[in-house]
Design a protein around this motif. Structure first.
Motif, PDB file in Angstrom:
ATOM      1  N   GLU A  52       6.043   2.330  12.120  1.00 46.65           N
ATOM      2  CA  GLU A  52       6.698   2.998  11.204  1.00 46.65           C
ATOM      3  C   GLU A  52       7.581   2.277  10.096  1.00 46.65           C
ATOM      4  O   GLU A  52       7.653   2.894   9.118  1.00 46.65           O
ATOM      5  CB  GLU A  52       7.994   2.939  12.045  1.00 46.65           C
ATOM      6  N   THR A  53       7.131   0.490   9.526  1.00 47.19           N
ATOM      7  CA  THR A  53       7.388   1.114   8.205  1.00 47.19           C
ATOM      8  C   THR A  53       6.717   0.853   7.584  1.00 47.19           C
ATOM      9  O   THR A  53       6.820   1.449   5.879  1.00 47.19           O
ATOM     10  CB  THR A  53       7.349  -0.708   8.578  1.00 47.19           C
ATOM     11  N   SER A  54       5.143   1.397   7.853  1.00 47.35           N
ATOM     12  CA  SER A  54       4.368   1.881   6.324  1.00 47.35           C
ATOM     13  C   SER A  54       4.793   3.052   6.054  1.00 47.35           C
ATOM     14  O   SER A  54       4.965   3.675   5.017  1.00 47.35           O
ATOM     15  CB  SER A  54       3.006   1.800   7.413  1.00 47.35           C
ATOM     16  N   LEU A  55       5.450   4.423   6.973  1.00 50.98           N
ATOM     17  CA  LEU A  55       5.582   5.653   6.407  1.00 50.98           C
ATOM     18  C   LEU A  55       7.104   5.059   6.269  1.00 50.98           C
ATOM     19  O   LEU A  55       7.118   5.966   5.337  1.00 50.98           O
ATOM     20  CB  LEU A  55       5.668   6.597   8.371  1.00 50.98           C
ATOM     21  N   GLN A  56       7.992   4.752   6.761  1.00 49.46           N
ATOM     22  CA  GLN A  56       9.376   4.175   5.731  1.00 49.46           C
ATOM     23  C   GLN A  56       8.848   3.962   4.260  1.00 49.46           C
ATOM     24  O   GLN A  56       9.346   4.517   3.151  1.00 49.46           O
ATOM     25  CB  GLN A  56       9.208   3.609   6.645  1.00 49.46           C
ATOM     26  N   GLY A  57       8.396   2.569   4.154  1.00 51.91           N
ATOM     27  CA  GLY A  57       8.018   2.674   3.162  1.00 51.91           C
ATOM     28  C   GLY A  57       7.486   4.152   1.811  1.00 51.91           C
ATOM     29  O   GLY A  57       7.036   3.863   0.660  1.00 51.91           O
TER      30      GLY A  57
END
Lengths: 259, 355
Positions: A127-132
């Motif tokens: 989730e954090t990577s895709l949001q990033g």
């Protein structure tokens, strides 16, 4: 997180061919540095030498130093695999792993290295990577679908998410938008602006407007003549390079009066 | 009247005459009927002669008709299409005839007894090939176990590590040479090796497997090499850029991406060696009894079973011929089954592209 890169008297060779001649420059952390120049002038080669991807090609080698916060990446004791874990890379053509789903692509950096990761940590990392990479909202409902089913622009952002999932210090981008349409390009450029808060970003581009839009510093590379090694002609703040270049060649290239 | 049904270039630059879709088939029927009729006037014609003359007349007539209606480019296109189709049918004929006759003659003994009995103490009717079926499975299974790792690792070395060095060039040369080895030579090689170690005249399933291995390795290396080369370099670079070591990149990115092709290549290699007769004749030999120990004593295999049933029939001969055809049918079915499994696996593991 973000580290300074110094190139000291860097010479790059492909076998007997001298590709790039004595580059000296300092790439600042938490900033975007753009490499511009005509095709074949060695800007991609310099970029690839920063994370030792250059030597993947048979017979390619480097003389001189590349310092990452003072540590020479070409020291004998340095393991190129570890270098690449600190310096991520995004390529010209989006290259998600075709056998993996979107989720598996993000976790590739972890999973391929045989590291274990708990399900909850993995979910969070995805989730954090895709949001990033500004992609979460578009793919959150189809994380188990193949990554190659996304559009070109989404695939490129997936590759960026994959690169930042291993939390590198530096992100190298080799013409990341040249295969994308203007809207996808805009999405990636916005992303680059956000990424520089945390990473040292180096981007190779053929698009002068893009260099002017996204970068803080610009380096102009050029060849004296065909068959000669490429050289760093001028390097400075983007504002100065585009409005008040010191070298005639830089001005000619930027204004399109080249060759 | 002609202007409405057959527009010419004079009234419209973009339209041209067209023959109706069924014209080729109609022409074929007419030509065959006419040729057969004309030839029948001179006595009963041979079928081969009718076919050859009909094909030639059909090609000429169709070209002429198409030339008149559609123009020279379309006519040439049609003729090329007919020639290609003709050769395809020609290539298909032996295959269809082979499958047809094997099924027709093999079904006679394609019964439960064939799959439950060996030839032990059978001199006339009855008996079966269970010993040969097991022998074929064991021998090709062993050959696969030996040659797939060797072939696969050789291919990985050639594609991922060797680059263009001299060792790689030498390996490629030897693999090419091995592809051309006559299968009987592979059999004699294995026979010699086992004779030198275990004394002359030894037959065993393992020696048969070694002979098949010699034939199988080059096929596996070649197909695996092609498949690994198809994996885009970008994927390797993407993996390296994530800090993944080379061996893990090969194991987890390159091999899975190429898996479908690798499996297909292996299955085709198995199918190719499964029908080998000559090398097994001299190595595994023949026996009438069940032998599931590949390390000692002769082991019957389906091709060799078929060979002996057909070449050395007893009296009466018919049961022997029937067993031979049934054995051939079983062998074809096993090979076709393997191909189906290979295709299924290839489809299952093919890189996903769906949206």
């Amino acid at each position: 997180m973000s580290k300074r890169i110094e190139l000291k008297d860097l010479n790059i060779f492909y076998g007997k061919f001298h590709a790039v001649k004595s580059v000296n420059m300092t790439i600042e952390p938490r900033a975007v540095t753009a490499f511009i120049g005509s095709s074949g002038c060695g800007k991609s080669t310099v970029l690839r030498s920063i994370n030792r991807m250059h030597e993947v090609i048979d017979g390619a080698y480097v003389e001189g130093q590349v310092l990452l916060d003072g540590v020479d990446l070409y020291d004998k004791a340095v393991d190129p695999v570890r270098v690449r874990r600190h310096i991520g890379m995004v390529f010209q053509r989006p290259n998600p792993f075709p056998t993996m789903s979107i989720r598996e692509n993000i976790l590739a950096g972890v999973r391929l290295n045989n590291s274990r990761i708990s399900k909850s940590d993995a979910d969070e990392l995805v989730e954090t990577s895709l949001q990033g990479a500004n992609l979460w909202n578009e793919v959150k409902d189809r994380l188990d679908k193949p990554g190659s089913g996304l559009s070109g622009g989404q695939q490129q952002r997936l590759c960026i998410a994959r690169a930042i999932a291993v939390s590198p210090d530096v992100l190298l981008m080799d013409e990341p938008c040249s295969a994308l349409d203007p809207i996808s390009t805009l999405a990636v450029e916005d992303l680059i602006q956000e990424l520089k808060e945390n990473y040292t970003v180096v981007i190779v581009t053929h698009n002068m407007q893009q260099a002017a839009r996204v970068s803080d510093s610009t380096a102009f590379f050029n060849l004296k003549a065909h068959g000669q090694p490429g050289e760093l002609i001028e390097y400075g703040p983007t504002e100065k390079i585009f409005h008040n270049p010191e070298q005639k060649a830089t001005e000619d290239y930027i204004t399109g009066r080249f060759g | 009247m002609t202007a409405t049904t057959m527009p010419t270039t004079t009234d419209n630059q973009l339209t041209a005459g067209q023959l109706p879709r069924f014209s080729a088939i109609a022409m074929l029927v007419v030509v065959v009927a006419v040729v057969a009729g004309v030839m029948a006037l001179f006595g009963t014609p041979a079928i081969g002669a009718v076919v050859i003359v009909s094909v030639l007349v059909f090609l000429a007539a169709m070209y002429a008709l198409s030339w008149a209606v559609e123009g020279s480019r379309r006519a040439a296109d049609r003729t090329a299409g007919h020639v290609v189709t003709g050769f395809f049918v020609l290539a298909l004929l032996p295959l269809v005839s082979l499958v047809f006759s094997t099924v027709a003659k093999g079904l006679e003994r394609f019964d439960v007894q064939f799959f439950t009995y060996s030839m032990r103490n059978v001199i006339g009717e009855g008996g079966g090939a269970i010993h040969a079926i097991w022998g074929t499975i064991i021998v090709t299974g062993l050959a696969t176990l030996i040659s797939v790792p060797i072939g696969l690792f050789t291919a990985i070395y050639l594609v991922e590590y060797a680059g263009s060095n001299k060792l790689a060039a030498a390996i490629r040369l030897f693999v090419d040479v091995m592809t051309g080895i006559p299968s009987i030579v592979a059999g004699l090689f294995a026979y010699t090796v086992f004779s030198l170690i275990l004394g002359p005249g030894t037959n065993s399933g393992l020696s048969g497997a070694i002979a098949l291995t010699v034939l199988m390795i080059p096929t596996v290396v070649r197909s695996a090499e092609e498949m690994l080369r198809l994996v885009p370099n970008e994927l390797r670079e993407a993996s390296y850029a994530l800090g993944v070591p080379k061996w893990l990149t090969i194991a987890k990115v390159v091999l899975p991406t190429a898996l479908a092709g690798l499996v297909t290549g292996v299955v085709l290699a198995i199918a190719r060696v499964m029908g080998e007769t000559a090398p097994l004749l001299v190595t595994a030999g023949i026996t009438a009894s069940m032998n599931i120990n590949p390390f000692a004593d002769p082991m019957a295999t389906l091709p060799v079973f078929v060979y002996y049933q057909y070449m050395t029939p007893g009296v009466p001969q018919d049961p022997f011929y029937a067993r031979a055809w049934a054995g051939a049918l079983v062998l074809i079915l096993i090979v076709m089954g393997l191909n189906a499994i290979g295709r299924f696996i290839a489809w299952k593991f093919a890189p996903k592209t769906g949206r």
